[in-house]
Design a protein around this motif. Structure first.
Motif: not given
Length: 223
Positions: A91, A95, A98-99, A115
């Protein structure tokens, strides 16, 4: 020079390379990423989200399988525990990816809920659940259909360990008596070794030490 790999090595390549890449291709084809990111961008994105999490889950499952008795726990349970254990690290990785991607393709945020919103948490939970089910399914399928030995005890090794677990043990009077009976019955050394859970060499050495004689390779009798 031809590259020669064992069967298990080829299965490893298929599992840790082929499976996540196929899943990434399906995600790119069926998802909206190509329209937003273009073909190359979508390919890089989905492969990054497929390969590394798959490898992280493999590492977690390996650590779990190394720390438990794999002969007592079913393979699906080992795979499930490994997938769940890898969840937090995966996870965080997703994250982070995706950032970074959001800075390059801001339009991608339109496809994802905000988010830490309720919709985001629900989507993350569903995604995690699907990933766990897929991981367990592929681990079990590769084991059952291809004889993959990773994360599970090798059947041949289990049999060999049980058969030869006494290969270096001392001989007792009961062992010698049983050996005389088996030799007198005409069993060949290999069959005697299997029944007594010793090596063939150990059986032959003990036979000679006791003054017993094998009349032929296929049978034996006491002298």
């Amino acid at each position: 020079m031809a590259l020669r790999l064992s069967k298990q090595a080829w299965i490893d390549l298929a599992f840790f390379g082929g499976v996540p890449i196929v899943l990434a291709i399906l995600s790119a084809v069926l998802g909206p990423y190509v329209a937003v990111m273009g073909g190359a961008g979508a390919a890089v994105y989905v492969v990054a989200l497929a390969l590394v999490p798959w490898w992280l889950t493999g590492l977690a499952t390996h650590l779990v399988s190394a720390g438990v008795d794999r002969r007592r726990l079913p393979l699906w349970l080992i795979a499930a525990v490994g997938a769940v254990a890898a969840g937090p690290v995966v996870s965080l990785y997703v994250y982070a990816v995706n950032t970074v991607v959001a800075d390059v393709w801001p339009a991608l945020d339109v496809l994802r809920p905000p988010t830490f919103s309720a919709a985001h948490l629900k989507s993350a939970a569903l995604s995690e659940g699907r990933a766990i089910v897929l991981w367990i399914a592929f681990v079990v399928i590769f084991r059952e259909t291809l004889g993959w030995t990773r994360f599970a005890p090798l059947a041949e090794e289990t049999v060999r360990d049980e058969r030869f677990q006494l290969s270096g043990a001392e001989w007792t009077a009961e062992d010698d008596a049983l050996l005389r009976v088996l030799i007198g019955s005409g069993k060949p050394p290999r069959a005697i070794a299997q029944e007594m859970k010793r090596t063939v060499g150990g059986i032959r050495a003990r036979t000679a030490k006791l003054g017993l004689r094998n009349n032929r390779n296929g049978g034996a009798s006491a002298s």
